[in-house]
Design an enzyme around this catalytic site. Structure first.
Site, PDB file in Angstrom:
ATOM      1  N   ARG A  90       1.021  -1.262  -0.159  1.00  0.00           N
ATOM      2  CA  ARG A  90      -0.027   0.039   0.017  1.00  0.00           C
ATOM      3  C   ARG A  90       0.855   1.276   0.048  1.00  0.00           C
ATOM      4  NH1 ARG A  90      -4.869  -0.476   3.645  1.00  0.00           N
ATOM      5  NH2 ARG A  90      -5.359  -1.438   1.949  1.00  0.00           N
ATOM      6  N   TYR A  91       1.949   1.214   0.829  1.00  0.00           N
ATOM      7  CA  TYR A  91       2.754   2.487   0.730  1.00  0.00           C
ATOM      8  C   TYR A  91       3.848   2.255  -0.029  1.00  0.00           C
ATOM      9  CZ  TYR A  91       0.117   3.155   5.075  1.00  0.00           C
ATOM     10  OH  TYR A  91      -1.018   3.353   6.157  1.00  0.00           O
ATOM     11  N   ARG A  94       7.197   0.209   1.873  1.00  0.00           N
ATOM     12  CA  ARG A  94       6.921  -0.892   2.817  1.00  0.00           C
ATOM     13  C   ARG A  94       5.694  -1.833   2.552  1.00  0.00           C
ATOM     14  NH1 ARG A  94       5.658   3.912   4.423  1.00  0.00           N
ATOM     15  NH2 ARG A  94       4.305   4.430   6.067  1.00  0.00           N
ATOM     16  N   CYS A 103      -4.065 -17.116  15.738  1.00  0.00           N
ATOM     17  CA  CYS A 103      -3.600 -16.103  16.557  1.00  0.00           C
ATOM     18  C   CYS A 103      -3.870 -16.874  18.031  1.00  0.00           C
ATOM     19  CB  CYS A 103      -4.697 -14.996  16.809  1.00  0.00           C
ATOM     20  SG  CYS A 103      -4.690 -13.993  14.915  1.00  0.00           S
ATOM     21  N   CYS A 107      -9.349 -11.740  19.060  1.00  0.00           N
ATOM     22  CA  CYS A 107      -9.786 -10.509  19.414  1.00  0.00           C
ATOM     23  C   CYS A 107     -11.211 -10.357  18.743  1.00  0.00           C
ATOM     24  CB  CYS A 107      -8.952  -9.448  19.353  1.00  0.00           C
ATOM     25  SG  CYS A 107      -7.228  -9.836  19.625  1.00  0.00           S
ATOM     26  N   CYS A 110     -11.409  -7.595  15.981  1.00  0.00           N
ATOM     27  CA  CYS A 110     -10.235  -7.780  15.156  1.00  0.00           C
ATOM     28  C   CYS A 110     -10.539  -7.159  13.564  1.00  0.00           C
ATOM     29  CB  CYS A 110      -9.648  -9.259  14.890  1.00  0.00           C
ATOM     30  SG  CYS A 110      -8.374  -9.478  13.569  1.00  0.00           S
ATOM     31  N   ARG A 112      -9.293  -8.116  10.854  1.00  0.00           N
ATOM     32  CA  ARG A 112      -9.024  -9.157   9.896  1.00  0.00           C
ATOM     33  C   ARG A 112     -10.016 -10.341  10.396  1.00  0.00           C
ATOM     34  NH1 ARG A 112      -3.117  -8.264   9.656  1.00  0.00           N
ATOM     35  NH2 ARG A 112      -2.864  -6.425   8.183  1.00  0.00           N
ATOM     36  N   ASP A 270     -11.424   0.130  13.473  1.00  0.00           N
ATOM     37  CA  ASP A 270     -11.718   0.129  11.756  1.00  0.00           C
ATOM     38  C   ASP A 270     -13.223  -0.253  11.915  1.00  0.00           C
ATOM     39  OD1 ASP A 270      -9.227   0.573  10.949  1.00  0.00           O
ATOM     40  OD2 ASP A 270      -8.601  -1.391  11.209  1.00  0.00           O
ATOM     41  N   ASP A 307      -6.777   4.616  10.470  1.00  0.00           N
ATOM     42  CA  ASP A 307      -6.613   3.926   9.131  1.00  0.00           C
ATOM     43  C   ASP A 307      -7.622   4.176   8.292  1.00  0.00           C
ATOM     44  OD1 ASP A 307      -5.181   2.368   7.474  1.00  0.00           O
ATOM     45  OD2 ASP A 307      -4.534   0.660   9.162  1.00  0.00           O
ATOM     46  N   LYS A 314      -3.041   4.925   6.863  1.00  0.00           N
ATOM     47  CA  LYS A 314      -3.080   5.505   8.393  1.00  0.00           C
ATOM     48  C   LYS A 314      -2.757   6.948   8.237  1.00  0.00           C
ATOM     49  CE  LYS A 314      -1.052   1.397  10.434  1.00  0.00           C
ATOM     50  NZ  LYS A 314      -0.527   0.742   9.032  1.00  0.00           N
TER      51      LYS A 314
HETATM   52  C1  LIG Z   1       0.387  -0.094   9.101  1.00  0.00           C
HETATM   53  C2  LIG Z   1       0.560  -0.695   7.839  1.00  0.00           C
HETATM   54  C3  LIG Z   1       2.099  -0.719   7.287  1.00  0.00           C
HETATM   55  C4  LIG Z   1       3.263   0.120   8.246  1.00  0.00           C
HETATM   56  O1  LIG Z   1       2.687   1.488   8.501  1.00  0.00           O
HETATM   57  P1  LIG Z   1       3.949   2.380   9.526  1.00  0.00           P
HETATM   58  O2  LIG Z   1       3.270   3.522   9.482  1.00  0.00           O
HETATM   59  O3  LIG Z   1       5.118   2.233   8.568  1.00  0.00           O
HETATM   60  O4  LIG Z   1       4.136   1.382  10.534  1.00  0.00           O
HETATM   61  C5  LIG Z   1       2.534  -1.133   5.929  1.00  0.00           C
HETATM   62  N1  LIG Z   1       1.533  -1.579   5.240  1.00  0.00           N
HETATM   63  C6  LIG Z   1       0.185  -1.650   5.479  1.00  0.00           C
HETATM   64  C7  LIG Z   1      -0.782  -2.181   4.706  1.00  0.00           C
HETATM   65  C8  LIG Z   1      -0.244  -1.297   6.891  1.00  0.00           C
HETATM   66  O5  LIG Z   1      -1.659  -1.322   7.359  1.00  0.00           O
HETATM   67  S1  SF4 Z   2      -6.282  -8.112  16.627  1.00  0.00           S
HETATM   68 FE1  SF4 Z   2      -6.908  -9.850  15.144  1.00  0.00          FE
HETATM   69  S2  SF4 Z   2      -4.883 -10.335  14.169  1.00  0.00           S
HETATM   70 FE2  SF4 Z   2      -4.297  -9.244  16.124  1.00  0.00          FE
HETATM   71  S3  SF4 Z   2      -4.263 -11.013  17.623  1.00  0.00           S
HETATM   72 FE3  SF4 Z   2      -6.199 -10.219  17.763  1.00  0.00          FE
HETATM   73  S4  SF4 Z   2      -7.444 -11.736  16.570  1.00  0.00           S
HETATM   74 FE4  SF4 Z   2      -5.210 -11.895  15.674  1.00  0.00          FE
END
Ligand SMILES: *Cc1c(COP(=O)(O)O)cnc(C)c1O
Ligand code: SF4
Length: 373
Positions: A90-91, A94, A103, A107, A110, A112, A270, A307, A314
């Site tokens: 996305r960025y 990175r 996990c 949670c 979550c 995801r 989220d 986010d 973010k």
């Molecule tokens: C959070 C995130 C990152 C890392 O973001 P930083 O601001 O560098 O910590 C990279 N890729 C994705 C998809 C993310 O959600």
């Molecule tokens: S927030 Fe989601 S990905 Fe993170 S530990 Fe909890 S269940 Fe797993």
């Protein structure tokens, strides 16, 4: 079997076992657990003090999760930004690689939720695909191993991934995003630390939401990682009736620093389907940041971010109050005690008229800079 695997296997995953431990009516949560799995490790179970407390809320399924029809499964559109399976790019520099769906705990809030707890690790062929993508994309200098929770992989798979990543010369940083130290501290073994140490620089961002999560054994697990040379950060999600309170947050941040973990991000929750009952207002988050900034160690203040829904990434938010006014003359600032200050801008018109100066006459500027440190 490794000790930590035994401990993980003792986790509560079935409604009838939860009934035994916490007296929850198993019928009420059977559907929820069918849709979104449950796992509560012994460490987390022992931290629950009373029904509905901050730890309970994070891990005990509730019928309300099923009433959330309108929200999206994938609010951050991670699936859209995925060039090869399990990799989100996305960025600019990175990427995020989801290496497992497992996990230590599931949670309830979550992001995801659509993925976690379903069977599946990153397969060998998929790791090869991700490595090939990274090798080609020389702009990527930072990778976040995520999931699921990467520290639930067995040692040999963690080592395989790290070794493969370290064959990519332009990849500078490897990060883990993990909730393991706070929920399954037994996993942070000397063997794991020894593996991690061979592939530095490795950073870890640990997920913590409430000060009660920092038990003595959890803190010791954090210290083991810190002793292995891993800089530790914390990620916290702002959650209604869990930590949406300045006093609780301040205690959490202080406990994290004692565990040698530097608060990194505080996230607005989220909009994920099944989790909307955890959301609170943005003002609540801003108030928390204001209650920390200036009032306690700057080290204890995380970046407050949203986010952005739809994959915007973010975005940091700061209370407006700090910068009251800004123009070419200067800034009007307000400090944590509500006192107002003025910071003048450099005089641009004068500096343009300055004659060219040689390196030796810059001495004064450098020493002034040094005094600012
Ligand atoms: C959070 C995130 C990152 C890392 O973001 P930083 O601001 O560098 O910590 C990279 N890729 C994705 C998809 C993310 O959600
Ligand atoms: S927030 Fe989601 S990905 Fe993170 S530990 Fe909890 S269940 Fe797993």
């Amino acid at each position: 079997m490794d000790d930590w695997k035994k401990v993980l296997a003792e986790s509560v995953t079935k409604p009838k076992d939860l009934a035994k431990h916490l007296g929850v009516d198993p019928k009420e949560i059977e559907d929820v657990v069918g849709a979104y799995p449950m796992r509560i490790t012994p460490t987390v179970l022992s931290t629950i003090k009373s029904p509905g407390d901050a730890i309970w809320k994070q891990v005990v399924p509730e019928a309300i999760e099923m009433d959330d029809f309108d929200a999206p499964d994938d609010p951050l559109e991670e699936d859209t930004d995925s060039p090869v399976p399990h990799l989100v790019h996305r960025y600019p520099d990175r990427v995020l690689l989801m290496v497992t769906n497992q996990c230590p705990i599931y949670c309830r809030f979550c992001t995801r939720k659509r993925l976690v707890g379903k069977p599946g690790f990153l397969k060998k062929g998929e790791l090869d695909q991700a490595i090939a993508y990274l090798r080609e994309h020389t702009e990527v200098r930072d990778i976040i191993l995520s999931g699921g929770d990467p520290l639930l992989l067995p040692d040999h798979l963690i080592e395989r991934i790290l070794k493969a990543l370290r064959t990519i010369p332009h990849l500078e940083l490897i990060r883990f995003g993990t909730r393991v130290p706070g929920t399954l501290p037994q996993r942070i073994t000397p063997e794991l630390c020894a593996i991690v140490k061979q592939y530095h620089p490795i950073y870890m961002n640990l997920h913590f939401n409430h000060p009660d999560e920092l038990t003595p054994e959890v803190k010791e697990a954090c210290w083991r990682l810190a002793d292995a040379g891993v800089p530790l950060g914390a990620q916290t999600v702002l959650l209604k009736d869990v930590n949406d309170d300045p006093e609780i947050m301040k205690r959490l941040m202080h406990q994290l620093l004692l565990a040698r973990v530097k608060p990194y991000y505080l996230y607005m929750a989220d909009l994920t389907k099944g989790t909307n009952h955890f959301r609170t207002t943005i003002e609540t988050g801003l108030k928390i940041i204001q209650s920390l900034q200036g009032h306690t160690s700057g080290m204890a203040v995380p970046h407050f971010v949203i986010d952005a829904p739809g994959g915007g990434g973010k975005i940091p938010i700061l209370p407006n109050e700090y910068l009251l006014d800004l123009d070419e003359k200067g800034a009007v600032l307000k400090n944590y005690e509500n006192k107002t200050y003025h910071y003048p801008q450099p005089d641009q018109s004068r500096s343009r008229e300055l004659p060219m100066v040689g390196a030796s006459s810059m001495g004064g500027l450098c020493s002034q800079g040094a005094m600012d440190d």
